[in-house]
Write a protein that holds these residues in place. Structure first.
Motif, PDB file in Angstrom:
ATOM      1  N   ILE A   1       2.554  20.310 -20.650  1.00  0.00           N
ATOM      2  CA  ILE A   1       2.058  18.980 -20.294  1.00  0.00           C
ATOM      3  C   ILE A   1       0.582  19.075 -19.924  1.00  0.00           C
ATOM      4  CG2 ILE A   1       2.266  17.054 -18.668  1.00  0.00           C
ATOM      5  CD1 ILE A   1       5.231  17.782 -18.365  1.00  0.00           C
ATOM      6  N   ARG A   2      -0.241  18.288 -20.619  1.00  0.00           N
ATOM      7  CA  ARG A   2      -1.689  18.271 -20.388  1.00  0.00           C
ATOM      8  C   ARG A   2      -2.007  17.197 -19.361  1.00  0.00           C
ATOM      9  NH1 ARG A   2      -6.254  15.676 -23.071  1.00  0.00           N
ATOM     10  NH2 ARG A   2      -8.106  17.025 -23.110  1.00  0.00           N
ATOM     11  N   VAL A   3      -2.524  17.631 -18.225  1.00  0.00           N
ATOM     12  CA  VAL A   3      -2.809  16.708 -17.132  1.00  0.00           C
ATOM     13  C   VAL A   3      -4.316  16.601 -16.905  1.00  0.00           C
ATOM     14  CG1 VAL A   3      -0.615  17.059 -15.926  1.00  0.00           C
ATOM     15  CG2 VAL A   3      -2.539  18.591 -15.436  1.00  0.00           C
ATOM     16  N   SER A   4      -4.754  15.440 -16.468  1.00  0.00           N
ATOM     17  CA  SER A   4      -6.137  15.317 -16.011  1.00  0.00           C
ATOM     18  C   SER A   4      -6.211  15.935 -14.625  1.00  0.00           C
ATOM     19  CB  SER A   4      -6.570  13.854 -15.975  1.00  0.00           C
ATOM     20  OG  SER A   4      -5.662  13.059 -15.230  1.00  0.00           O
ATOM     21  N   ARG A   5      -7.286  16.645 -14.345  1.00  0.00           N
ATOM     22  CA  ARG A   5      -7.356  17.354 -13.072  1.00  0.00           C
ATOM     23  C   ARG A   5      -7.553  16.407 -11.885  1.00  0.00           C
ATOM     24  NH1 ARG A   5     -10.268  22.402 -11.819  1.00  0.00           N
ATOM     25  NH2 ARG A   5      -8.444  22.559 -10.465  1.00  0.00           N
ATOM     26  N   VAL A   6      -8.036  15.223 -12.149  1.00  0.00           N
ATOM     27  CA  VAL A   6      -7.972  14.158 -11.155  1.00  0.00           C
ATOM     28  C   VAL A   6      -6.883  13.207 -11.607  1.00  0.00           C
ATOM     29  CG1 VAL A   6      -9.153  12.201 -10.088  1.00  0.00           C
ATOM     30  CG2 VAL A   6     -10.394  14.348 -10.480  1.00  0.00           C
ATOM     31  N   ALA A   7      -5.907  12.970 -10.730  1.00  0.00           N
ATOM     32  CA  ALA A   7      -4.835  12.023 -11.027  1.00  0.00           C
ATOM     33  C   ALA A   7      -5.001  10.802 -10.143  1.00  0.00           C
ATOM     34  CB  ALA A   7      -3.469  12.668 -10.785  1.00  0.00           C
ATOM     35  N   LEU A   8      -4.529   9.679 -10.620  1.00  0.00           N
ATOM     36  CA  LEU A   8      -4.535   8.470  -9.804  1.00  0.00           C
ATOM     37  C   LEU A   8      -3.315   8.486  -8.897  1.00  0.00           C
ATOM     38  CD1 LEU A   8      -5.651   5.647  -9.087  1.00  0.00           C
ATOM     39  CD2 LEU A   8      -4.196   4.733 -10.913  1.00  0.00           C
ATOM     40  N   GLY A   9      -3.539   8.443  -7.597  1.00  0.00           N
ATOM     41  CA  GLY A   9      -2.455   8.342  -6.634  1.00  0.00           C
ATOM     42  C   GLY A   9      -2.183   6.890  -6.294  1.00  0.00           C
ATOM     43  N   THR A  10      -0.906   6.493  -6.281  1.00  0.00           N
ATOM     44  CA  THR A  10      -0.574   5.071  -6.159  1.00  0.00           C
ATOM     45  C   THR A  10       0.259   4.735  -4.925  1.00  0.00           C
ATOM     46  OG1 THR A  10       1.440   5.249  -7.508  1.00  0.00           O
ATOM     47  CG2 THR A  10      -0.644   4.861  -8.669  1.00  0.00           C
ATOM     48  N   TRP A  11       0.181   5.569  -3.898  1.00  0.00           N
ATOM     49  CA  TRP A  11       0.885   5.225  -2.650  1.00  0.00           C
ATOM     50  C   TRP A  11       0.371   3.890  -2.121  1.00  0.00           C
ATOM     51  CZ3 TRP A  11       0.103   8.179   2.635  1.00  0.00           C
ATOM     52  CH2 TRP A  11       0.954   7.630   3.601  1.00  0.00           C
ATOM     53  N   ALA A  12      -0.935   3.754  -2.018  1.00  0.00           N
ATOM     54  CA  ALA A  12      -1.516   2.530  -1.457  1.00  0.00           C
ATOM     55  C   ALA A  12      -1.215   1.315  -2.326  1.00  0.00           C
ATOM     56  CB  ALA A  12      -3.025   2.691  -1.293  1.00  0.00           C
ATOM     57  N   ILE A  13      -1.098   1.514  -3.635  1.00  0.00           N
ATOM     58  CA  ILE A  13      -0.802   0.401  -4.535  1.00  0.00           C
ATOM     59  C   ILE A  13       0.534  -0.248  -4.195  1.00  0.00           C
ATOM     60  CG2 ILE A  13      -0.006   0.009  -6.920  1.00  0.00           C
ATOM     61  CD1 ILE A  13      -2.489   1.558  -7.855  1.00  0.00           C
ATOM     62  N   GLY A  14       1.470   0.547  -3.684  1.00  0.00           N
ATOM     63  CA  GLY A  14       2.758  -0.012  -3.285  1.00  0.00           C
ATOM     64  C   GLY A  14       2.673  -0.899  -2.061  1.00  0.00           C
ATOM     65  N   GLY A  15       1.615  -0.707  -1.256  1.00  0.00           N
ATOM     66  CA  GLY A  15       1.389  -1.556  -0.098  1.00  0.00           C
ATOM     67  C   GLY A  15       2.074  -1.115   1.176  1.00  0.00           C
ATOM     68  N   TRP A  16       3.217  -0.446   1.070  1.00  0.00           N
ATOM     69  CA  TRP A  16       3.983  -0.029   2.248  1.00  0.00           C
ATOM     70  C   TRP A  16       3.204   1.020   3.048  1.00  0.00           C
ATOM     71  CZ3 TRP A  16       7.303   4.667   2.683  1.00  0.00           C
ATOM     72  CH2 TRP A  16       8.035   4.681   3.869  1.00  0.00           C
ATOM     73  N   LEU A  17       3.020   0.769   4.328  1.00  0.00           N
ATOM     74  CA  LEU A  17       2.257   1.602   5.267  1.00  0.00           C
ATOM     75  C   LEU A  17       0.748   1.521   5.022  1.00  0.00           C
ATOM     76  CD1 LEU A  17       4.514   4.800   5.563  1.00  0.00           C
ATOM     77  CD2 LEU A  17       4.482   2.772   7.025  1.00  0.00           C
ATOM     78  N   TRP A  18       0.346   0.612   4.132  1.00  0.00           N
ATOM     79  CA  TRP A  18      -1.077   0.413   3.862  1.00  0.00           C
ATOM     80  C   TRP A  18      -1.506  -1.028   4.120  1.00  0.00           C
ATOM     81  CZ3 TRP A  18      -4.697   4.125   2.498  1.00  0.00           C
ATOM     82  CH2 TRP A  18      -4.195   5.395   2.232  1.00  0.00           C
ATOM     83  N   GLY A  19      -0.643  -1.814   4.732  1.00  0.00           N
ATOM     84  CA  GLY A  19      -1.005  -3.183   5.056  1.00  0.00           C
ATOM     85  C   GLY A  19      -0.941  -4.132   3.880  1.00  0.00           C
ATOM     86  N   GLY A  20      -0.067  -3.839   2.903  1.00  0.00           N
ATOM     87  CA  GLY A  20       0.103  -4.737   1.765  1.00  0.00           C
ATOM     88  C   GLY A  20      -0.781  -4.379   0.583  1.00  0.00           C
ATOM     89  N   THR A  21      -0.605  -5.143  -0.510  1.00  0.00           N
ATOM     90  CA  THR A  21      -1.370  -4.881  -1.717  1.00  0.00           C
ATOM     91  C   THR A  21      -1.587  -6.165  -2.500  1.00  0.00           C
ATOM     92  OG1 THR A  21      -1.557  -3.372  -3.607  1.00  0.00           O
ATOM     93  CG2 THR A  21       0.556  -4.442  -3.309  1.00  0.00           C
ATOM     94  N   ASP A  22      -2.568  -6.151  -3.372  1.00  0.00           N
ATOM     95  CA  ASP A  22      -2.820  -7.243  -4.305  1.00  0.00           C
ATOM     96  C   ASP A  22      -2.506  -6.712  -5.701  1.00  0.00           C
ATOM     97  OD1 ASP A  22      -4.546  -8.627  -6.390  1.00  0.00           O
ATOM     98  OD2 ASP A  22      -4.960  -9.930  -4.673  1.00  0.00           O
ATOM     99  N   VAL A  23      -1.492  -7.259  -6.327  1.00  0.00           N
ATOM    100  CA  VAL A  23      -1.014  -6.714  -7.598  1.00  0.00           C
ATOM    101  C   VAL A  23      -2.090  -6.763  -8.673  1.00  0.00           C
ATOM    102  CG1 VAL A  23       0.669  -6.980  -9.461  1.00  0.00           C
ATOM    103  CG2 VAL A  23       1.396  -7.178  -7.078  1.00  0.00           C
ATOM    104  N   GLY A  24      -2.815  -7.860  -8.753  1.00  0.00           N
ATOM    105  CA  GLY A  24      -3.876  -7.971  -9.759  1.00  0.00           C
ATOM    106  C   GLY A  24      -4.941  -6.916  -9.583  1.00  0.00           C
TER     107      GLY A  24
END
Length: 314
Positions: A11-34
């Motif tokens: 599996i070829r991975v980019s060495r920087v990955a996008l982390g999406t914990w905050a995108i879920g909003g939980w424990l981050w004070g919510g999120t804006d889907v757009g």
């Protein structure tokens, strides 16, 4: 962007990955889907091909947002690596507990496949060790899922050396996802050397120390309701002020290199022997843009020494 192969998987991975914990909003004070969708598109446009999420992030919302973003962008399935996690259970009151039992994992994998709109998950990870379920049972169900074609790489997150040893008695282990940053170097004592020794990929999460190493915080910074950083010691009182002083020094050093403090911090993580990927979290456009300045250079010995001097306890 830099790319590498996750050992033992192809599996070829980019060495920087996008982390999406905050995108879920939980424990981050919510999120804006757009905003979240646009942040994912921004990452893809930069050449980031690896997206890390989890079932528990927003209780399925993060996975759904990832799927929507990929669909709107019309990304070919073989052009993106999707990593997600299982082994957490929750109720309708947002109470969360660990559950890595085979029955729970089988339920979760089907739900994640549905939310992500895929037939196979590239990197499937146990989110946290479950003290109530033998690791051998968890590892065995992962092997079964791989044979069934539902997952490709077998991973864990937050596992220590003993737990990885237990896993490897039953199944291959392709990756571990621990926290690692200039402010959290615990894995250097044992987890990182173990992974190097056994060819286990390391997907380092929180390399920016939950935003501390972005250089955007001041002593006046506060966190909204629902943001768990409001209760973290490193963001409180004298500890916070001390950390901010270190960030200011790192910021000056980064400026001498023509970089931002965030770029310096993530480059430092990527330059550590044994680290495969660093997860850069973002939940709105603009938060991932700096990652473009991480690739194509390395820290000199002189800069490393200066970083060590700055990070020594006051």
């Amino acid at each position: 962007m830099e790319y590498t192969i996750l050992d033992g998987t192809g599996i070829r991975v980019s060495r920087v990955a996008l982390g999406t914990w905050a995108i879920g909003g939980w424990l981050w004070g919510g999120t804006d889907v757009g905003d979240a969708v646009r942040a994912i598109h921004e990452a893809l446009d930069m050449g980031i091909t690896t997206i890390d999420t989890a079932a528990v992030y927003g209780f399925g919302l993060s996975e759904e947002i990832v799927a929507r973003a990929l669909a709107e962008k019309k990304v070919a399935r073989d052009q993106v690596v999707i990593a997600t996690k299982c082994g957490m259970e929750w109720d309708d009151k947002e109470n969360v507990w660990r559950n890595s039992s085979p029955s729970r994992i089988r339920k979760e994998v089907e739900e994640s496949l549905r939310r992500l709109r895929v037939e196979t998950i590239d990197i499937y990870q146990v989110h946290w060790p479950d003290p109530k379920t033998p690791i051998a049972e968890t590892a065995e169900v992962f092997v079964q899922l791989q044979r069934e074609g539902k997952i490709r790489a077998l991973g864990v997150s937050n596992y220590d050396v003993q737990q990885m040893d237990e896993w490897r008695k039953v199944a291959p282990l392709h990756s571990n996802q621990p926290p690692y940053s200039l402010f959290d170097r615990r894995i250097e004592a044992d987890v990182l050397p173990y992974c190097r020794q056994h060819g286990i990929g390391v997907l380092a999460y929180s390399p920016l120390a939950r935003g501390l190493l972005t250089g955007k915080f001041t002593e006046a910074t506060t966190f909204p309701p629902g943001d768990s950083r409001a209760d973290e010691p490193r963001f409180q009182g004298e500890a916070f002020r001390r950390n901010l002083r270190k960030v200011e020094q790192l910021k000056s050093l980064a400026a001498e290199l023509g970089k931002t403090v965030a770029q310096l911090a993530v480059r430092w993580v990527l330059d550590q022997p044994g680290v495969t990927v660093a997860l850069w979290g973002a939940r709105r456009p603009g938060q991932i843009a700096e990652a473009a300045g991480v690739a194509g250079w390395t820290l000199t010995d002189d800069v490393r020494q200066k970083i060590e001097a700055i990070m020594r306890p006051e």
